[in-house]
Design an enzyme around this catalytic site. Structure first.
Site, short mmCIF file in Angstrom:
data_model
loop_
_atom_site.label_atom_id
_atom_site.label_comp_id
_atom_site.label_asym_id
_atom_site.label_seq_id
_atom_site.Cartn_x
_atom_site.Cartn_y
_atom_site.Cartn_z
N ASN A 147 -14.05 -16.16 30.85
CA ASN A 147 -14.20 -16.62 29.46
C ASN A 147 -15.19 -15.77 28.67
O ASN A 147 -14.92 -15.38 27.53
CB ASN A 147 -14.62 -18.09 29.44
CG ASN A 147 -13.56 -19.00 30.04
OD1 ASN A 147 -12.43 -18.55 30.26
ND2 ASN A 147 -13.92 -20.25 30.30
N THR B 87 -1.40 -3.63 -19.04
CA THR B 87 -1.57 -5.02 -18.63
C THR B 87 -0.15 -5.60 -18.72
O THR B 87 0.63 -5.16 -19.57
CB THR B 87 -2.51 -5.81 -19.57
OG1 THR B 87 -1.96 -5.78 -20.89
CG2 THR B 87 -3.92 -5.22 -19.60
N HIS B 88 0.17 -6.51 -17.85
CA HIS B 88 1.54 -7.04 -17.78
C HIS B 88 2.58 -5.93 -17.57
O HIS B 88 3.73 -6.09 -17.93
CB HIS B 88 1.91 -7.82 -19.06
CG HIS B 88 0.86 -8.79 -19.51
ND1 HIS B 88 0.85 -10.12 -19.14
CD2 HIS B 88 -0.23 -8.61 -20.29
CE1 HIS B 88 -0.20 -10.72 -19.68
NE2 HIS B 88 -0.88 -9.82 -20.39
N SER C 126 18.13 10.70 1.02
CA SER C 126 19.19 9.71 1.21
C SER C 126 20.34 10.38 1.94
O SER C 126 20.63 11.55 1.72
CB SER C 126 19.66 9.20 -0.15
OG SER C 126 20.98 8.69 -0.04
N LYS D 137 18.31 12.41 -4.05
CA LYS D 137 17.24 11.42 -3.85
C LYS D 137 16.05 11.96 -3.08
O LYS D 137 16.18 12.72 -2.13
CB LYS D 137 17.78 10.22 -3.08
CG LYS D 137 18.80 9.43 -3.87
CD LYS D 137 18.16 8.41 -4.76
CE LYS D 137 17.84 7.17 -3.95
NZ LYS D 137 17.25 6.13 -4.77
N ASN E 291 12.94 9.74 -1.72
CA ASN E 291 12.47 8.35 -1.72
C ASN E 291 11.02 8.22 -1.23
O ASN E 291 10.63 8.90 -0.30
CB ASN E 291 13.38 7.49 -0.83
CG ASN E 291 14.78 7.38 -1.39
OD1 ASN E 291 14.97 7.39 -2.61
ND2 ASN E 291 15.76 7.29 -0.52
N GLU F 65 6.62 2.54 0.24
CA GLU F 65 7.31 1.24 0.37
C GLU F 65 6.89 0.52 1.65
O GLU F 65 6.68 -0.69 1.67
CB GLU F 65 8.82 1.45 0.35
CG GLU F 65 9.33 1.97 -0.98
CD GLU F 65 10.77 2.46 -0.86
OE1 GLU F 65 11.67 1.65 -1.09
OE2 GLU F 65 10.97 3.64 -0.52
N GLN G 234 -5.72 -17.01 24.15
CA GLN G 234 -5.08 -15.78 24.62
C GLN G 234 -4.10 -15.24 23.57
O GLN G 234 -3.74 -14.08 23.58
CB GLN G 234 -4.34 -16.07 25.94
CG GLN G 234 -3.65 -14.87 26.55
CD GLN G 234 -3.23 -15.15 27.98
OE1 GLN G 234 -4.05 -15.16 28.88
NE2 GLN G 234 -1.94 -15.39 28.20
N LYS H 258 -4.83 -11.91 20.81
CA LYS H 258 -4.83 -10.45 20.92
C LYS H 258 -3.65 -9.76 20.27
O LYS H 258 -3.82 -8.78 19.54
CB LYS H 258 -4.93 -10.05 22.40
CG LYS H 258 -6.29 -10.36 22.97
CD LYS H 258 -6.29 -10.24 24.47
CE LYS H 258 -7.24 -11.22 25.12
NZ LYS H 258 -6.97 -12.65 24.82
#
Ligand code: ARG
Length: 470
Positions: free
Chosen positions: A122, A167-168, A289, A295, A297, A302, A334, A337
């Site tokens: 322990n 903002t927004h 892609s 593409k 990416n 992500e 236990q 972990k």
């Protein structure tokens, strides 16, 4: 590995604790009970703890010097076997603690049985796990510093490059690239301080708390604490074996850090799109892609954006494991972990990937500047000018500016494109000087309040951080 059809009883009882047992565990019992599949990651910490414990047992006269020496050498052999990858881990021996001890017995014989004097699994597991988490906090510290340095380099290069502030996610006011990078320096700087706080608070040694009550052997817990780099022994043996706050604090600091990483990752996803073109990510941190040849990416961004899910999930999971557990140790613990291991692995990966992306990325100064001037981003500067120069109340200035924004919008132009006559139609006190504040460069350099976006302020913050990071 195991299913109900091959459930059976092992013929012999456990060599470590099986004295009162006449039969070994059911295969399913072994499967649910064993942690060696994952806690072998703590082998180095387990052996470090055992070495400190054995040396202390020698120094206090609890064990004889020749036994201590045999244990010391045997543990080094076990460590080298594990490091070489040829250690025979056994699920029947449950966990890393018993695997190491059993192998030690094979190597050195009888003295191995004396190692467990005055301790229990322990306090042993609490010690090993603390050492492991402490290493992760240190790795996190290093990783965060690297990320902060990469951000400082970006901030310094573009301390006065204008870009829209949002903002927004709507254009709000122009800011500088350097200022935006420094916002993340503040966030990751707080993460760094959380990591350091957690480390300082967790650094007490559970070793010698034994099963839960301490021990009657004259052990020296200060000695083992010091040998393992702890500041002191944990002061209450019941708490020492049942405390997992250190893991929860790590997970909580990791969750907040991962949340910051996800916000930045999201911005990189948006900024690297063809619609924004604020940044170009390097080929090293992008993918293509399989069907669309054009593409590129931002997969790394992500994935970093997504990592917060499992890391915060680990934090929630461990909180639920600990919730309602009576003192002291219960086997529930236990389950601590795997959550921490997974969160740590993924946080480190996310930090490294973000640092790589930030180091490699190119900010597109022209796109940033073009976007900075669009969307009436200097409307607040116009309103402030009406207050400052004409002495209007801010609410009136706000209203007049709003009417000019509407006028520009109806003409399909930006505020600086309006004529002086058009300006005067909203308030006849307006003079040609107003055009000075409608330029984005002037807008940002006017925001000189402490912590504002003016390049001089940004450079002062960069200098402060460089000193902090030196
Ligand atoms: N494998 C156990 C764990 O990870 C070690 C401690 C076992 N202690 C016990 N009393 N069964 O928690």
């Amino acid at each position: 590995m195991t299913n109900s059809s091959d459930t059976q009883k092992a013929s012999t009882s456990n060599a470590m604790w099986g004295g009162r047992f006449s039969a070994g565990p059911d295969a399913i019992m072994e499967a649910i009970n064993a942690s060696i599949g994952f806690d072998q990651r703590m082998a180095a910490q387990d052996i470090a703890g055992s070495r400190a414990h054995a040396a202390m047992l020698g120094a206090t006269g609890i064990l004889q010097a020749n036994d201590v020496e045999a244990i010391r050498e045997g543990l080094l052999t076990v460590l080298s076997e594990i490091e070489a990858g040829d250690f025979p881990f056994s699920a029947a021996l449950e966990d890393i603690h018993m695997n190491v001890e059993a192998r030690l017995k094979e190597i050195i014989g009888e003295p191995a049985g004396r190692l467990h004097t005055g301790r229990s699994r322990n306090d042993q597991v609490a010690t090993d796990f603390k050492l492991w988490v402490r290493d992760q906090l240190d790795a996190c510290d290093t990783g965060l510093q690297a990320l902060i340095r990469a951000l400082l380099t970006q901030a310094e290069a573009g301390a006065d490059w204008v870009m829209p502030g949002f903002t927004h996610l709507q254009t709000a006011q122009p800011v500088t690239w350097g200022h935006h990078m420094m916002a993340y320096v503040e966030m990751f700087g707080r993460d760094l301080s959380r990591v350091r706080d957690a480390r300082a608070r967790m650094n007490t040694s559970p070793l010698g708390a034994a099963a839960l009550a301490g021990t009657s052997f004259p052990i020296d817990r200060h000695m083992t604490a010091e040998a393992l780099g702890f500041d002191a022994p944990a002061a209450n043996s019941l708490d020492a074996v049942s405390d997992r706050d250190f893991a929860l604090e790590f997970l909580s600091a990791a969750s907040i850090c991962a949340m910051h990483l996800s916000r930045f990752a999201e911005e990189l996803v948006i900024w690297s799109s063809a619609q924004f073109r604020f940044v170009t990510l390097s080929d090293r941190f992008s993918t293509g892609s399989s069907i669309m040849p054009q593409k590129k990416n931002p997969d790394a961004a992500e994935l970093i954006r997504a990592k917060v899910g499992r890391i915060f999930g680990a934090s929630t999971a461990l909180m639920m494991v600990m919730k309602g557990l009576p003192l002291t140790y219960s086997k529930d613990m236990q389950e601590d972990k795997e959550q921490v291991f997974d969160a740590a692995d993924n946080l480190m990966l996310a930090l490294a990937a973000m640092t790589g992306m930030v180091t490699d990325m190119t900010a597109n100064r022209e796109s940033l500047a073009a976007a900075a001037g669009s969307g009436f981003s200097t409307a607040t500067d116009l309103a402030d000018w009406l207050v400052r120069v004409l002495g209007l109340p801010f609410r009136d200035a706000h209203h007049i500016t709003g009417s000019l924004v509407a006028l520009a919008e109806s003409k399909g132009c930006d505020l600086p494109d309006l004529t002086l006559d058009e300006m005067k139609s909203a308030h006849d006190g307006i003079t040609g000087d107003v055009f000075d504040v409608l330029g984005v460069e002037n807008s940002v350099s006017s925001r000189t309040s402490y912590g504002g976006t003016a390049p001089a302020q940004v450079r002062a913050q960069i200098a402060r951080w460089k000193e902090l990071m030196a």
